[in-house]
Scaffold this motif. Structure first.
Motif, PDB file in Angstrom:
ATOM      1  N   GLN A  84     -20.095  65.102 109.378  1.00 27.75           N
ATOM      2  CA  GLN A  84     -19.755  65.502 108.006  1.00 27.75           C
ATOM      3  C   GLN A  84     -18.577  66.455 107.939  1.00 27.75           C
ATOM      4  N   HIS A  85     -18.132  66.978 109.108  1.00 32.90           N
ATOM      5  CA  HIS A  85     -17.015  67.920 109.100  1.00 32.90           C
ATOM      6  C   HIS A  85     -15.775  67.346 109.769  1.00 32.90           C
ATOM      7  N   ARG A  86     -15.794  66.056 110.007  1.00 37.30           N
ATOM      8  CA  ARG A  86     -14.687  65.495 110.776  1.00 37.30           C
ATOM      9  C   ARG A  86     -13.377  65.474 110.009  1.00 37.30           C
ATOM     10  N   PHE A  87     -13.436  65.487 108.705  1.00 36.07           N
ATOM     11  CA  PHE A  87     -12.211  65.371 107.920  1.00 36.07           C
ATOM     12  C   PHE A  87     -12.113  66.549 106.952  1.00 36.07           C
ATOM     13  N   PRO A  88     -11.876  67.740 107.497  1.00 33.15           N
ATOM     14  CA  PRO A  88     -11.863  68.920 106.627  1.00 33.15           C
ATOM     15  C   PRO A  88     -10.540  69.043 105.885  1.00 33.15           C
ATOM     16  N   MET A  89     -10.090  67.909 105.299  1.00 29.35           N
ATOM     17  CA  MET A  89      -8.767  67.875 104.668  1.00 29.35           C
ATOM     18  C   MET A  89      -8.781  68.411 103.242  1.00 29.35           C
ATOM     19  N   GLN A  90      -9.969  68.438 102.653  1.00 31.22           N
ATOM     20  CA  GLN A  90     -10.078  68.875 101.273  1.00 31.22           C
ATOM     21  C   GLN A  90      -9.521  70.294 101.099  1.00 31.22           C
ATOM     22  N   LYS A  91      -9.613  71.085 102.166  1.00 33.92           N
ATOM     23  CA  LYS A  91      -9.164  72.481 102.063  1.00 33.92           C
ATOM     24  C   LYS A  91      -7.689  72.568 101.685  1.00 33.92           C
ATOM     25  N   TYR A  92      -6.892  71.601 102.119  1.00 30.71           N
ATOM     26  CA  TYR A  92      -5.453  71.663 101.835  1.00 30.71           C
ATOM     27  C   TYR A  92      -5.178  71.471 100.343  1.00 30.71           C
ATOM     28  N   HIS A  93      -5.948  70.586  99.716  1.00 29.63           N
ATOM     29  CA  HIS A  93      -5.762  70.373  98.273  1.00 29.63           C
ATOM     30  C   HIS A  93      -6.148  71.632  97.498  1.00 29.63           C
ATOM     31  N   ILE A  94      -7.268  72.226  97.907  1.00 31.74           N
ATOM     32  CA  ILE A  94      -7.729  73.440  97.204  1.00 31.74           C
ATOM     33  C   ILE A  94      -6.732  74.577  97.422  1.00 31.74           C
ATOM     34  N   LEU A  95      -6.235  74.703  98.658  1.00 25.46           N
ATOM     35  CA  LEU A  95      -5.263  75.759  98.962  1.00 25.46           C
ATOM     36  C   LEU A  95      -4.017  75.617  98.096  1.00 25.46           C
ATOM     37  N   ARG A  96      -3.517  74.401  97.994  1.00 26.03           N
ATOM     38  CA  ARG A  96      -2.314  74.185  97.175  1.00 26.03           C
ATOM     39  C   ARG A  96      -2.580  74.577  95.712  1.00 26.03           C
ATOM     40  N   SER A  97      -3.764  74.212  95.217  1.00 28.56           N
ATOM     41  CA  SER A  97      -4.119  74.590  93.831  1.00 28.56           C
ATOM     42  C   SER A  97      -4.161  76.103  93.671  1.00 28.56           C
ATOM     43  N   LEU A  98      -4.725  76.793  94.658  1.00 24.61           N
ATOM     44  CA  LEU A  98      -4.798  78.257  94.579  1.00 24.61           C
ATOM     45  C   LEU A  98      -3.404  78.872  94.534  1.00 24.61           C
ATOM     46  N   VAL A  99      -2.496  78.332  95.351  1.00 29.71           N
ATOM     47  CA  VAL A  99      -1.122  78.857  95.357  1.00 29.71           C
ATOM     48  C   VAL A  99      -0.459  78.580  94.006  1.00 29.71           C
ATOM     49  N   GLU A 100      -0.660  77.363  93.489  1.00 29.62           N
ATOM     50  CA  GLU A 100      -0.051  77.016  92.195  1.00 29.62           C
ATOM     51  C   GLU A 100      -0.598  77.910  91.075  1.00 29.62           C
ATOM     52  N   GLU A 101      -1.898  78.135  91.110  1.00 28.99           N
ATOM     53  CA  GLU A 101      -2.523  78.931  90.041  1.00 28.99           C
ATOM     54  C   GLU A 101      -2.093  80.395  90.090  1.00 28.99           C
ATOM     55  N   ASN A 102      -1.947  80.915  91.291  1.00 32.23           N
ATOM     56  CA  ASN A 102      -1.791  82.373  91.440  1.00 32.23           C
ATOM     57  C   ASN A 102      -0.379  82.852  91.753  1.00 32.23           C
ATOM     58  N   LEU A 103       0.437  82.001  92.341  1.00 29.17           N
ATOM     59  CA  LEU A 103       1.732  82.506  92.821  1.00 29.17           C
ATOM     60  C   LEU A 103       2.935  81.747  92.284  1.00 29.17           C
ATOM     61  N   LEU A 104       2.691  80.627  91.595  1.00 26.10           N
ATOM     62  CA  LEU A 104       3.849  79.850  91.155  1.00 26.10           C
ATOM     63  C   LEU A 104       4.667  80.651  90.145  1.00 26.10           C
ATOM     64  N   GLY A 105       5.971  80.543  90.283  1.00 23.86           N
ATOM     65  CA  GLY A 105       6.847  81.385  89.481  1.00 23.86           C
ATOM     66  C   GLY A 105       7.308  82.588  90.280  1.00 23.86           C
ATOM     67  N   ARG A 106       6.484  82.982  91.244  1.00 24.46           N
ATOM     68  CA  ARG A 106       6.880  84.108  92.097  1.00 24.46           C
ATOM     69  C   ARG A 106       7.320  83.617  93.475  1.00 24.46           C
ATOM     70  N   VAL A 107       6.898  82.417  93.832  1.00 22.91           N
ATOM     71  CA  VAL A 107       7.341  81.816  95.093  1.00 22.91           C
ATOM     72  C   VAL A 107       7.826  80.399  94.798  1.00 22.91           C
ATOM     73  N   THR A 108       8.537  79.829  95.744  1.00 21.22           N
ATOM     74  CA  THR A 108       8.998  78.453  95.610  1.00 21.22           C
ATOM     75  C   THR A 108       8.089  77.548  96.427  1.00 21.22           C
ATOM     76  N   LEU A 109       7.587  76.493  95.800  1.00 21.41           N
ATOM     77  CA  LEU A 109       6.698  75.556  96.492  1.00 21.41           C
ATOM     78  C   LEU A 109       7.413  74.221  96.601  1.00 21.41           C
ATOM     79  N   GLU A 110       7.556  73.740  97.823  1.00 22.57           N
ATOM     80  CA  GLU A 110       8.266  72.470  98.019  1.00 22.57           C
ATOM     81  C   GLU A 110       7.429  71.499  98.829  1.00 22.57           C
ATOM     82  N   SER A 111       7.630  70.206  98.595  1.00 24.91           N
ATOM     83  CA  SER A 111       6.964  69.185  99.399  1.00 24.91           C
ATOM     84  C   SER A 111       7.793  68.893 100.636  1.00 24.91           C
TER      85      SER A 111
END
Ligand SMILES: [Zn+2]
Length: 299
Positions: free
Chosen positions: A6-33
């Motif tokens: 059940q822990h083999r694909f702990p990829m969900q954390k990356y989506h949540i992390l990106r959301s946290l950065v967008e919610e809390n820091l966007l406008g103060r940092v630059t986010l690029e793909s």
């Protein structure tokens, strides 16, 4: 380092992390793909034959077992993008002082072998590209993931202008350790005070031996007390202090810094993402007083 199914694909954390950065820091940092790393990039840290095998999926069953994931096109794209993010972050950091990849830290990947869920070694590749393009660069890798950065240390072994420090659990994967320039092995159950003291001593030792112009920081959060694989017992506040210590060190050396996220294997993806986000937020806090526009983030 076998994970329960059940822990083999702990990829969900990356989506949540990106959301946290967008919610809390966007406008103060630059986010690029990030773009995919090119073949020539990958071959900086790995043999041509190995890169070919990974891209075409022509691995033996034993090699797939060591990799830890079933091979797929998607897996390879993700691994290439992760290297691309660390390479892009390195370029940002050289201009803007600090930069963070919201993935990366695949430090078990060796010159000719995938290992422990790591296909390509993003930090080793970015280090070699930096050393090859700038004859004055001196690159320090500070690997604070709970697992030793064996692949990175092995790939960079013969690079005189690279220095590897790994602070990790003595009894954890990989069981056959590589030789970093500085290895700090920790017993099971190590808590904040002992961890921070040993890291501080290690950084002092590095400073006497090496004067870095660029620092890579593997900020794995699998040292946290709730981690299922970690064996160590750092608190959330201890982790924040660890990150702050590394940032202060880099600033004290007047070096640029690239942080990569590394491991985190709690059963709750949100909790892991919040710990990774803390690493990002602490970087912002640490450098904000120097230059409000200095952060760049790559994913
Ligand atoms: Zn790890």
């Amino acid at each position: 380092m076998p994970l329960p199914q059940q822990h083999r694909f702990p990829m969900q954390k990356y989506h949540i992390l990106r959301s946290l950065v967008e919610e809390n820091l966007l406008g103060r940092v630059t986010l690029e793909s990030a773009k995919l790393a090119s073949l020539s990039d990958l071959e900086l840290g790995h043999s041509k034959e190995y890169v070919g095998k990974i891209l075409t999926g022509s691995l033996t069953r034993r090699e797939v077992q060591k990799m830890g994931f079933p091979w797929s096109d998607n897996l390879v794209s993700r691994a290439r993008q992760s290297v691309g993010a660390t390479l892009a972050a390195t370029q940002f950091a050289k201009k803007e002082t600090v930069s963070i990849s919201l993935a990366g830290g695949t430090h078990h990947a060796r010159y000719e072998q995938a290992s422990g869920f790591c296909l390509f070694n993003d930090v080793a590749i970015a280090t070699i590209r930096e050393l090859e393009t700038n004859s004055n660069s001196r690159v320090l890798v500070i690997d604070c993931d709970v697992h030793q950065g064996d692949g990175t240390s092995e790939i960079l072994l013969d690079y005189g202008r690279a220095y590897t420090l790994s602070i990790h659990s003595a009894r954890n994967f990989p069981h056959k350790k590589a030789n970093s320039d500085c290895d700090i092995e920790l017993p099971d159950g190590t808590e904040d005070v002992e961890y921070l003291e040993k890291l501080s001593n290690g950084l002092r030792k590095v400073k006497e031996a090496f004067d870095p112009s660029l620092v890579f920081f593997n900020a794995g959060v699998d040292v946290h007390e709730n981690d299922r694989l970690g064996r160590l017992k750092l608190s959330t506040e201890g982790l924040r202090q660890r990150d702050a210590m590394v940032y202060d060190f880099a600033r004290g050396c007047l070096a640029s810094l690239v942080a990569v996220m590394g491991g985190g294997y709690s059963s709750c993806a949100t909790q892991i993402a919040e710990l990774h986000y803390q690493t990002v937020a602490e970087a912002y806090r640490s450098w904000k007083s120097v230059n409000m526009d200095s952060e760049k983030l790559a994913k």
